[in-house]
Motif scaffolding. Structure first.
Motif, mmCIF file in Angstrom:
data_model
loop_
_atom_site.group_PDB
_atom_site.id
_atom_site.type_symbol
_atom_site.label_atom_id
_atom_site.label_comp_id
_atom_site.label_asym_id
_atom_site.label_seq_id
_atom_site.Cartn_x
_atom_site.Cartn_y
_atom_site.Cartn_z
ATOM 1 N N TYR A 30 -2.555 -3.894 -0.782
ATOM 2 C CA TYR A 30 -2.252 -2.685 -1.284
ATOM 3 C C TYR A 30 -3.115 -1.923 -2.563
ATOM 4 C CZ TYR A 30 2.118 -3.761 -0.240
ATOM 5 O OH TYR A 30 3.865 -3.918 0.323
ATOM 6 N N GLN A 31 -4.241 -2.414 -3.127
ATOM 7 C CA GLN A 31 -5.403 -1.729 -3.566
ATOM 8 C C GLN A 31 -6.467 -2.127 -2.279
ATOM 9 O OE1 GLN A 31 -4.388 -0.559 -6.748
ATOM 10 N NE2 GLN A 31 -2.616 -1.439 -6.729
ATOM 11 N N GLN A 33 -6.664 -2.102 0.268
ATOM 12 C CA GLN A 33 -6.327 -2.083 1.871
ATOM 13 C C GLN A 33 -6.808 -2.601 3.144
ATOM 14 O OE1 GLN A 33 -4.572 2.255 1.756
ATOM 15 N NE2 GLN A 33 -3.979 2.283 0.049
ATOM 16 N N VAL A 38 -2.783 1.525 3.708
ATOM 17 C CA VAL A 38 -1.198 1.337 4.013
ATOM 18 C C VAL A 38 -0.607 3.299 3.169
ATOM 19 C CG1 VAL A 38 0.819 0.989 1.938
ATOM 20 C CG2 VAL A 38 -1.154 -0.291 2.065
ATOM 21 N N TRP A 43 3.461 2.393 -0.365
ATOM 22 C CA TRP A 43 3.068 1.361 -1.387
ATOM 23 C C TRP A 43 4.015 1.319 -2.886
ATOM 24 C CZ3 TRP A 43 2.763 1.573 -6.676
ATOM 25 C CH2 TRP A 43 1.226 1.054 -6.802
#
Length: 473
Positions: A30-31, A33, A38, A43
């Protein structure tokens, strides 16, 4: 710290790394990616994954127990341990994916599970490797190692002691041995003291309450005595293990076959086969080609230093005994004064080594440059030429002098069954601090257990041992 405490610490650190790996997987997905971006609508904060992380902890505890990840296996290599860890983590992640597929939790990311698998395996695998290195260093010094007694000094007993000396990572430290009463087997085994015969076990156990394990390596026909020894160990609360002699052969020499349903036992040839010799030769040449230029630069500096330090030739040549007793000239950088050999007899009274070899820590024949290059083993570099000629290998037993071989006992000569080496198991296990019997035991272990991995391990271990000059003089 006992082994039980080490196990508890390992379990706690694994659980910490499981959660750390899951958190790292969230950062990657998520950071950072990686692999796929994403969408903002998908998110989610890390807190939304708390439920799945807790479930993963439960699943991995279950799979780790089933695969016996937390069970201590002496002698297991790191690659094998990493394989079990990967299997257990894959099983846990797989179960989590199946549950998520049916429950459809929010959030749900297959890539998140993929990164979690990789992160957890890498973190726990690295931690286990560091633990092995730390425990290996402690075991080498006898710290935390289980104190063991070996009963039997025949071929099986010597084979066992060879393994204990060559593999300190097993976590055993031999405090002594009891022979079987036969005079021909009552031999020296390096610094491991002879504590008497097997009949003295009662007194030995009473005098050494710190003993953890007794290895019984007596001939198979002594089954009645073996049973008595087992009962005696049980009475003293000492763990006992019987090493089967299999006709006085070590296990790595026994070959199991199946002939149309009939099990048979065969005997493998001791030593390195022709195919293995070819593989070993190719490894030697490949390493020399890769490290040739740096080695030449270092050798050039040493040549200049020797020229400036003392008069005489740069290279010292001495006849050594190679494979099967063949003589060959072995080359070294000269580390002593020119007429050093003529003064050897005068210094024999100061010999600090046992057996047929001569070692003196503060040898007055040594030059200033010679003392340094001997301490870091750079005097051996010209032997690369011997390796190119096929007279030596990079790794193997150290080629002895003919006068030393003349004093060998029959079992010492087993170390002459292969090509000698520049470095060897002896060098990474203590060098000159070892007794001659220990040196021979380690060389025989190397011959019986040779592999490419063992050669590479010895070469890698030689670097720090040489740089720090451990046991070198």
């Amino acid at each position: 710290m006992s082994h039980q405490r080490i196990r508890i610490a390992t379990i706690l650190s694994d659980l910490l790394l499981i959660n750390g790996g899951f958190a790292l997987a969230y950062v990657i997905r998520y950071q950072w990616q990686w692999l796929r971006p994403v969408s903002p609508s998908f998110w989610v904060p890390f807190a939304d994954y708390y439920g799945q992380m807790l479930l993963l902890n439960i699943l991995l505890i279950f799979t780790f127990i089933q695969v016996r990840v937390w069970r201590r296996k002496r002698g297991e290599f790191w690659v094998d341990e990493l394989s079990r860890i990967s299997y257990a983590v894959a099983a846990g992640i797989g179960l989590l994916s199946m549950i998520a597929f049916f429950v459809q939790p929010t959030p749900f990311s297959r890539l998140m599970y993929f990164w979690a698998f990789l992160a957890i395996v890498v973190l726990i695998g690295t931690a286990r490797l560091l633990r092995r290195i730390l425990l290996g260093a402690l075991y080498q010094r006898g710290i935390l190692a289980d104190r063991v007694l070996v009963i039997g000094s025949g071929e099986v007993g010597r084979s066992l002691i060879r393994t204990l000396l060559a593999r300190p990572d097993l976590g055993y430290k031999a405090v002594g041995y009891l022979h079987d009463g036969e005079s021909e087997n009552n031999i020296g085994l390096g610094r491991i003291p002879n504590l008497g015969t097997f009949a003295d076990l009662q007194n030995t156990l009473s005098e050494r309450p710190q003993l953890h394990t007794v290895f019984i390596a007596l001939p198979g026909e002594m089954h009645q005595q073996i049973s008595q020894l087992l009962r005696l160990c049980q009475q003293h609360g000492v763990r006992a293990q019987v090493v089967p002699d299999l006709l006085q052969l070590s296990m790595n020499r026994v070959e199991f076959n199946n002939m149309a349903g009939i099990p048979t036992l065969g005997v493998r040839d001791v030593g390195i086969t022709r195919a293995q010799q070819l593989t070993k030769r190719l490894l030697d040449l490949a390493i020399i080609v890769l490290g040739g230029i740096p080695a030449l630069l270092v050798m050039g500096i040493i040549v200049l230093a020797i020229r400036l330090d003392s008069p005489g030739p740069v290279i010292y040549k001495a006849m050594r005994v190679g494979k099967n007793g063949r003589l060959f000239p072995m080359y070294k950088f000269r580390s002593m004064v020119v007429d050093a050999d003529r003064h050897k007899d005068e210094l024999k009274q100061f010999n600090q080594a046992d057996g047929p070899i001569f070692k003196m820590k503060d040898d007055p024949r040594m030059t200033r440059v010679g003392r340094f290059i001997r301490r870091v083993s750079l005097d051996e570099l010209p032997q690369i030429y011997n390796v190119l000629l096929g007279q030596m290998s990079l790794v193997g037993p150290r080629p002895p002098l003919a006068e030393e071989v003349s004093e060998y006992k029959p079992w010492h000569k087993q170390r002459l069954s292969v090509i000698g080496g520049i470095t060897g198991l002896w060098q990474v296990s203590g060098r000159s601090d070892l007794t001659f019997d220990e040196l021979c035991l380690l060389d025989i272990y190397y011959i019986e257990n040779w592999s490419i991995a063992l050669d590479i391990r010895i070469l890698l271990q030689t670097i720090p041992h040489s740089l720090f000059g451990r046991g070198a003089y």
